[in-house]
Write a protein that holds these residues in place. Structure first.
Motif, PDB file in Angstrom:
ATOM      1  N   ASN A  79       0.816  -1.213   0.000  1.00 53.04           N
ATOM      2  CA  ASN A  79       0.000   0.000   0.000  1.00 53.04           C
ATOM      3  C   ASN A  79       0.850   1.264   0.000  1.00 53.04           C
ATOM      4  O   ASN A  79       0.337   2.360   0.257  1.00 53.04           O
ATOM      5  CB  ASN A  79      -0.940  -0.006   1.197  1.00 53.04           C
ATOM      6  N   GLY A  80       2.133   1.126  -0.292  1.00 52.92           N
ATOM      7  CA  GLY A  80       2.994   2.294  -0.466  1.00 52.92           C
ATOM      8  C   GLY A  80       3.634   2.827   0.796  1.00 52.92           C
ATOM      9  O   GLY A  80       4.092   3.975   0.823  1.00 52.92           O
ATOM     10  N   PHE A  81       3.713   2.020   1.837  1.00 47.38           N
ATOM     11  CA  PHE A  81       4.296   2.466   3.095  1.00 47.38           C
ATOM     12  C   PHE A  81       5.581   1.704   3.398  1.00 47.38           C
ATOM     13  O   PHE A  81       5.747   0.555   2.999  1.00 47.38           O
ATOM     14  CB  PHE A  81       3.308   2.272   4.245  1.00 47.38           C
ATOM     15  N   ALA A  82       6.478   2.371   4.124  1.00 48.76           N
ATOM     16  CA  ALA A  82       7.730   1.750   4.559  1.00 48.76           C
ATOM     17  C   ALA A  82       7.816   1.827   6.072  1.00 48.76           C
ATOM     18  O   ALA A  82       7.390   2.808   6.690  1.00 48.76           O
ATOM     19  CB  ALA A  82       8.921   2.463   3.931  1.00 48.76           C
ATOM     20  N   ILE A  83       8.380   0.801   6.680  1.00 53.51           N
ATOM     21  CA  ILE A  83       8.481   0.759   8.137  1.00 53.51           C
ATOM     22  C   ILE A  83       9.527   1.764   8.616  1.00 53.51           C
ATOM     23  O   ILE A  83      10.651   1.801   8.130  1.00 53.51           O
ATOM     24  CB  ILE A  83       8.864  -0.651   8.622  1.00 53.51           C
ATOM     25  N   LYS A  84       9.126   2.582   9.585  1.00 58.39           N
ATOM     26  CA  LYS A  84      10.033   3.581  10.166  1.00 58.39           C
ATOM     27  C   LYS A  84      10.481   3.170  11.563  1.00 58.39           C
ATOM     28  O   LYS A  84      11.653   3.202  11.881  1.00 58.39           O
ATOM     29  CB  LYS A  84       9.351   4.945  10.222  1.00 58.39           C
ATOM     30  N   ARG A  85       9.525   2.821  12.403  1.00 55.58           N
ATOM     31  CA  ARG A  85       9.837   2.426  13.775  1.00 55.58           C
ATOM     32  C   ARG A  85       9.033   1.180  14.148  1.00 55.58           C
ATOM     33  O   ARG A  85       7.933   0.980  13.645  1.00 55.58           O
ATOM     34  CB  ARG A  85       9.507   3.552  14.755  1.00 55.58           C
ATOM     35  N   THR A  86       9.600   0.389  15.042  1.00 56.84           N
ATOM     36  CA  THR A  86       8.904  -0.800  15.542  1.00 56.84           C
ATOM     37  C   THR A  86       9.021  -0.842  17.064  1.00 56.84           C
ATOM     38  O   THR A  86       9.946  -0.286  17.651  1.00 56.84           O
ATOM     39  CB  THR A  86       9.489  -2.099  14.968  1.00 56.84           C
ATOM     40  N   GLY A  87       8.064  -1.486  17.675  1.00 59.66           N
ATOM     41  CA  GLY A  87       8.096  -1.656  19.119  1.00 59.66           C
ATOM     42  C   GLY A  87       7.431  -2.957  19.500  1.00 59.66           C
ATOM     43  O   GLY A  87       6.698  -3.552  18.715  1.00 59.66           O
ATOM     44  N   MET A  88       7.678  -3.395  20.705  1.00 60.43           N
ATOM     45  CA  MET A  88       7.075  -4.634  21.193  1.00 60.43           C
ATOM     46  C   MET A  88       6.727  -4.484  22.666  1.00 60.43           C
ATOM     47  O   MET A  88       7.575  -4.107  23.474  1.00 60.43           O
ATOM     48  CB  MET A  88       8.027  -5.815  21.001  1.00 60.43           C
ATOM     49  N   THR A  89       5.479  -4.741  22.988  1.00 62.50           N
ATOM     50  CA  THR A  89       5.045  -4.771  24.387  1.00 62.50           C
ATOM     51  C   THR A  89       4.836  -6.214  24.785  1.00 62.50           C
ATOM     52  O   THR A  89       4.098  -6.947  24.121  1.00 62.50           O
ATOM     53  CB  THR A  89       3.728  -3.993  24.588  1.00 62.50           C
ATOM     54  N   SER A  90       5.477  -6.610  25.863  1.00 63.83           N
ATOM     55  CA  SER A  90       5.389  -8.005  26.288  1.00 63.83           C
ATOM     56  C   SER A  90       5.286  -8.065  27.806  1.00 63.83           C
ATOM     57  O   SER A  90       6.221  -7.684  28.517  1.00 63.83           O
ATOM     58  CB  SER A  90       6.617  -8.783  25.807  1.00 63.83           C
ATOM     59  N   THR A  91       4.132  -8.511  28.292  1.00 62.76           N
ATOM     60  CA  THR A  91       3.970  -8.779  29.720  1.00 62.76           C
ATOM     61  C   THR A  91       3.597 -10.250  29.851  1.00 62.76           C
ATOM     62  O   THR A  91       3.709 -11.013  28.892  1.00 62.76           O
ATOM     63  CB  THR A  91       2.877  -7.871  30.334  1.00 62.76           C
ATOM     64  N   ARG A  92       3.110 -10.667  30.988  1.00 60.82           N
ATOM     65  CA  ARG A  92       2.804 -12.087  31.166  1.00 60.82           C
ATOM     66  C   ARG A  92       1.616 -12.525  30.311  1.00 60.82           C
ATOM     67  O   ARG A  92       1.583 -13.640  29.805  1.00 60.82           O
ATOM     68  CB  ARG A  92       2.514 -12.384  32.639  1.00 60.82           C
ATOM     69  N   PHE A  93       0.642 -11.634  30.150  1.00 62.06           N
ATOM     70  CA  PHE A  93      -0.581 -12.018  29.449  1.00 62.06           C
ATOM     71  C   PHE A  93      -0.930 -11.087  28.283  1.00 62.06           C
ATOM     72  O   PHE A  93      -1.991 -11.244  27.691  1.00 62.06           O
ATOM     73  CB  PHE A  93      -1.762 -12.046  30.435  1.00 62.06           C
ATOM     74  N   TYR A  94      -0.061 -10.149  27.974  1.00 67.76           N
ATOM     75  CA  TYR A  94      -0.339  -9.183  26.907  1.00 67.76           C
ATOM     76  C   TYR A  94       0.882  -9.087  26.001  1.00 67.76           C
ATOM     77  O   TYR A  94       1.997  -8.843  26.459  1.00 67.76           O
ATOM     78  CB  TYR A  94      -0.650  -7.815  27.512  1.00 67.76           C
ATOM     79  N   PHE A  95       0.648  -9.293  24.701  1.00 68.53           N
ATOM     80  CA  PHE A  95       1.723  -9.224  23.712  1.00 68.53           C
ATOM     81  C   PHE A  95       1.237  -8.402  22.521  1.00 68.53           C
ATOM     82  O   PHE A  95       0.194  -8.716  21.937  1.00 68.53           O
ATOM     83  CB  PHE A  95       2.123 -10.630  23.248  1.00 68.53           C
ATOM     84  N   SER A  96       1.969  -7.362  22.193  1.00 72.57           N
ATOM     85  CA  SER A  96       1.534  -6.496  21.094  1.00 72.57           C
ATOM     86  C   SER A  96       2.744  -5.976  20.334  1.00 72.57           C
ATOM     87  O   SER A  96       3.645  -5.350  20.904  1.00 72.57           O
ATOM     88  CB  SER A  96       0.710  -5.326  21.647  1.00 72.57           C
ATOM     89  N   ARG A  97       2.755  -6.244  19.040  1.00 67.96           N
ATOM     90  CA  ARG A  97       3.789  -5.724  18.146  1.00 67.96           C
ATOM     91  C   ARG A  97       3.293  -4.410  17.560  1.00 67.96           C
ATOM     92  O   ARG A  97       2.142  -4.303  17.120  1.00 67.96           O
ATOM     93  CB  ARG A  97       4.062  -6.710  17.025  1.00 67.96           C
ATOM     94  N   ILE A  98       4.126  -3.375  17.575  1.00 68.89           N
ATOM     95  CA  ILE A  98       3.758  -2.056  17.105  1.00 68.89           C
ATOM     96  C   ILE A  98       4.595  -1.695  15.879  1.00 68.89           C
ATOM     97  O   ILE A  98       5.822  -1.804  15.922  1.00 68.89           O
ATOM     98  CB  ILE A  98       3.946  -0.984  18.188  1.00 68.89           C
ATOM     99  N   LEU A  99       3.938  -1.269  14.826  1.00 69.32           N
ATOM    100  CA  LEU A  99       4.635  -0.869  13.606  1.00 69.32           C
ATOM    101  C   LEU A  99       4.208   0.533  13.213  1.00 69.32           C
ATOM    102  O   LEU A  99       3.016   0.847  13.159  1.00 69.32           O
ATOM    103  CB  LEU A  99       4.304  -1.818  12.451  1.00 69.32           C
ATOM    104  N   GLU A 100       5.186   1.385  12.943  1.00 71.16           N
ATOM    105  CA  GLU A 100       4.920   2.698  12.380  1.00 71.16           C
ATOM    106  C   GLU A 100       5.384   2.677  10.932  1.00 71.16           C
ATOM    107  O   GLU A 100       6.556   2.435  10.635  1.00 71.16           O
ATOM    108  CB  GLU A 100       5.677   3.796  13.141  1.00 71.16           C
ATOM    109  N   ALA A 101       4.452   2.900  10.019  1.00 73.50           N
ATOM    110  CA  ALA A 101       4.760   2.886   8.592  1.00 73.50           C
ATOM    111  C   ALA A 101       4.499   4.275   8.016  1.00 73.50           C
ATOM    112  O   ALA A 101       3.492   4.917   8.333  1.00 73.50           O
ATOM    113  CB  ALA A 101       3.899   1.846   7.874  1.00 73.50           C
TER     114      ALA A 101
END
Length: 233
Positions: A208-230
């Motif tokens: 869709n014409g976007f490039a990844i600029k920043r990434t992040g990861m949240t990881s706790t015992r019961f919550y996991f979330s990958r973050i992408l800034e495009a």
């Protein structure tokens, strides 16, 4: 018959009903300050870490007061309200009428001026308009992979410069945890939880014409979330 489309409609209906009923009370407690159990508190901490990461990214650019933001799937306003308080023009929406109502009440109580913040009850596919930045956090977990390309493509069409997504990453370890969790269904587990491969999400963004600029990861015992800034190159 388009089974993928039928599945999307079913998931959407389930999510809408859930967050306007038992799910609303559960997640309002998690996103708020009230008493919760250990698992819910862990999810609260993880979700807030994801919110904090995105806010830090946006603040680091130093132009919040000059941009418009669409918060797609705003929940109770955990992201929308601080962004509006920082000066951004924020359009926030959620599929749940009760969630939007709670967000509006919180905004009125917290913000001195709400002229730059508006709320609406809408699902992702119904969103229209153009925004400098489109943000969709922890929403893709409710939708299957076969519909991710269409949904992300629609969000990308609204973003003039940047699209920020978070999702439950599909890894071997997390897939095993999910399978174990399915053996112990609780009364509030009424929506499906879908994981997504990071490589698949990145490919969709690039198509869709976007490039990844920043990434992040949240990881706790019961919550996991990958973050992408495009961003658009």
């Amino acid at each position: 018959m388009n089974f993928a489309r039928q599945n999307t409609v079913d998931d959407k209906a389930i999510v809408k009903e859930y967050f306007n009923a038992t799910g609303f009370d559960r997640w309002r407690r998690i996103y708020g300050q009230g008493e919760v159990n250990k698992v819910q508190n862990d999810i609260r901490i993880g979700h807030q870490q994801t919110i904090d990461t995105v806010i830090e990214w946006l603040q680091a650019d130093g132009n919040l007061a000059q941009i418009s933001i669409c918060d797609a799937g705003c929940g109770v306003g955990s992201l929308s309200i601080p962004l509006a308080d920082a000066g951004a023009r924020v359009y926030a929406s959620d599929i749940s009428e009760k969630m939007v109502g709670e967000a509006q009440e919180k905004a009125q109580a917290i913000l001195k001026n709400t002229n730059n913040l508006s709320f609406a009850v809408e699902d992702l596919e119904a969103l229209r308009g153009k925004y400098h930045t489109v943000i969709c956090l922890d929403v893709l977990i409710h939708y299957p992979q076969e519909d991710a390309a269409q949904m992300i493509g629609h969000l990308a069409s609204l973003a003039e410069s940047r699209l920020i997504l978070s999702f439950a990453p599909k890894t071997f370890f997390l897939s095993i945890l999910k399978k174990i969790g399915e053996f112990f269904p609780g009364p509030s587990k009424t929506t499906r939880a879908y994981q997504h491969k990071e490589s698949d999400i990145i490919k969709i963004l690039e198509e869709n014409g976007f490039a990844i600029k920043r990434t992040g990861m949240t990881s706790t015992r019961f919550y996991f979330s990958r973050i992408l800034e495009a961003v658009k190159p």
